[in-house]
Design an enzyme around this catalytic site. Structure first.
Site, PDB file in Angstrom:
ATOM      1  N   LYS A 181      27.329 -12.627  18.380  1.00  0.00           N
ATOM      2  CA  LYS A 181      26.936 -13.895  17.778  1.00  0.00           C
ATOM      3  C   LYS A 181      25.430 -14.133  17.958  1.00  0.00           C
ATOM      4  O   LYS A 181      24.749 -13.388  18.651  1.00  0.00           O
ATOM      5  CB  LYS A 181      27.761 -15.035  18.384  1.00  0.00           C
ATOM      6  CG  LYS A 181      29.279 -14.862  18.169  1.00  0.00           C
ATOM      7  CD  LYS A 181      29.653 -14.711  16.704  1.00  0.00           C
ATOM      8  CE  LYS A 181      31.099 -15.022  16.378  1.00  0.00           C
ATOM      9  NZ  LYS A 181      32.085 -14.047  16.878  1.00  0.00           N
TER      10      LYS A 181
HETATM   11  C1  LIG Z   1      33.684 -14.515  17.114  1.00  0.00           C
HETATM   12  C2  LIG Z   1      34.694 -15.394  16.519  1.00  0.00           C
HETATM   13  C3  LIG Z   1      35.729 -15.964  17.263  1.00  0.00           C
HETATM   14  C4  LIG Z   1      36.043 -15.600  18.688  1.00  0.00           C
HETATM   15  O1  LIG Z   1      35.032 -15.721  19.574  1.00  0.00           O
HETATM   16  P1  LIG Z   1      35.085 -14.913  20.974  1.00  0.00           P
HETATM   17  O2  LIG Z   1      33.970 -15.521  21.737  1.00  0.00           O
HETATM   18  O3  LIG Z   1      34.852 -13.472  20.644  1.00  0.00           O
HETATM   19  O4  LIG Z   1      36.415 -15.143  21.579  1.00  0.00           O
HETATM   20  C5  LIG Z   1      36.588 -16.862  16.649  1.00  0.00           C
HETATM   21  N1  LIG Z   1      36.456 -17.167  15.348  1.00  0.00           N
HETATM   22  C6  LIG Z   1      35.485 -16.618  14.589  1.00  0.00           C
HETATM   23  C7  LIG Z   1      35.376 -17.018  13.163  1.00  0.00           C
HETATM   24  C8  LIG Z   1      34.588 -15.698  15.143  1.00  0.00           C
HETATM   25  O5  LIG Z   1      33.645 -15.163  14.358  1.00  0.00           O
END
Ligand SMILES: *Cc1c(COP(=O)(O)O)cnc(C)c1O
Length: 376
Positions: A181
């Site tokens: 992210k």
């Molecule tokens: C990355 C992501 C998640 C999950 O996040 P984590 O921190 O990896 O658990 C949930 N929803 C979306 C749309 C994502 O892109």
């Protein structure tokens, strides 16, 4: 040449902040966690922000706070990550998928209301690529049918809709600070809470079902088990890593936006010639350059171009296999209405490398390789 798909950001202060967290000998909920949460509360203008161990866990906490009961229905797009559905399916909810809009790949807000039944409890807009769903209409439907809105804003940190930060518009917002992210804790996330009266309940869930957070603030003289909970609070080392980036959040955002714009301008002629489609940003949305994707004409060009880029040393990837056609999705959910865009649009989308340390030179090389593919 090798250009990875992603590289988690490391800034000048990252290593020293992590060492400081180690030296402070605080496991979790120390200075760095407090700095991250209060920075987000004021920057994004929301009552409460609780740092969590992942974005998935923030979603899990929100499903518990929505008091999901077996048989409740939860509406979302099928074009999303498994975690969006897991949080609610894990509490016995039936997932009701509706189609997406082809221009933003977000849930088509005009199809939500007809999917509402008397069992519907929650709508979960997921802001794909950090570009907001049509929140005015979604909030309006939710108010008229007394539904809760949980924003999956995992990709939307620093994005806005009509000037409001994503994750603060619904009742709950879920951020991810996974390494892929815009801002990373390695693994981590945050739960954003709009109603101040719900914060204490969320703190209890995060602290193994105890009121330990109140005890640490000196509000009670001993803590005990008061509700269901788990351990959703991250280590201070991870919070220190995140804090180093939040301090320079605007700089990271500007660099990503510059790379995004560079891709966009350089690839425009291919769109003009009908070979690809570029992402669309609606007028009310300010995005965060979480992702740069293109759409090619069909699935065979999708795999052809990904293979070509791989041969050139560039890691480009496809994205979600729609949840409704996956093994768990078929069991735990149903698709309401017609799948006009979800399957077909996802089969022609390609994500290009996008990360903080991606250079302008890298973008030029990637663009040149894409042109090379279409010239053959
Ligand atoms: C990355 C992501 C998640 C999950 O996040 P984590 O921190 O990896 O658990 C949930 N929803 C979306 C749309 C994502 O892109």
């Amino acid at each position: 040449m090798y250009i990875p798909f992603n590289k988690a950001p490391i800034v000048d202060t990252t290593i020293s902040y992590i060492s400081k967290a180690l030296g402070d000998r605080q496991a979790g909920d120390g200075i760095f966690t407090a700095q991250c949460s209060s920075w987000m509360e004021s920057r994004f203008d929301v009552s409460g922000v609780l740092l969590t161990t992942s974005g998935s866990h923030a979603l899990d906490m929100s499903a518990y706070l929505c008091e999901i009961q077996p048989g409740d229905e939860v509406i979302m797009a099928s074009y999303t990550f498994s975690s969006t559905a897991n949080a609610f399916a894990g509490r016995g909810a039936k997932i009701v998928f509706v189609d997406i809009r082809p221009d933003t790949m977000n849930i088509d807000e005009s199809l939500i209301e007809e999917a509402v039944t008397d069992r519907t409890k929650v709508i979960v807009p997921m802001h794909y690529a950090g570009v907001s769903c049509e929140m005015d209409m979604i909030t309006d439907i939710a108010q008229r049918h007394e539904l809760i809105v949980v924003e999956d804003a995992a990709q939307g940190v620093m994005s806005t809709y009509k000037g409001r930060s994503l994750g603060t518009i619904g009742d709950f917002g879920c951020y991810s600070f996974h390494e892929t992210k815009n801002y990373s804790m390695g693994e981590g996330g945050a739960l954003l809470i709009r109603d101040p009266s719900v914060i204490q309940k969320a703190e209890i869930i995060r602290e193994k079902g105890t009121n330990r957070s109140r005890f640490f603030r000196g509000e009670i003289d001993k803590y005990s088990w008061v509700d269901w909970g788990s351990s959703y609070l991250p280590s201070e080392m991870n919070a220190a890593y995140l804090w180093s980036q939040l301090e320079v959040a605007d700089e990271i955002n500007l660099i990503r936006l510059a790379r995004w714009q560079q891709y966009y301008e350089a690839l425009k002629p291919l769109e003009y010639n009908g070979l690809i489609e570029l992402p669309h940003i609606p007028e009310d949305c300010v995005h965060n350059a979480h992702m740069f994707y293109i759409k090619v004409v069909n699935e065979s060009v999708q795999s052809g171009l990904i293979t070509h880029l791989k041969q050139m040393g560039i890691a480009a990837v496809f994205h979600y296999v729609p949840l409704h056609s996956s093994e768990a999705g078929r069991r735990l959910g149903r698709f309401h209405g017609e799948d006009r865009f979800t399957t077909i649009e996802s089969s022609r989308l390609i994500r290009l490398p996008m990360f903080y340390s991606l250079t302008s030179q890298n973008v030029q090389e990637i663009v040149a390789s894409i042109y090379g593919y279409f010239q053959n």
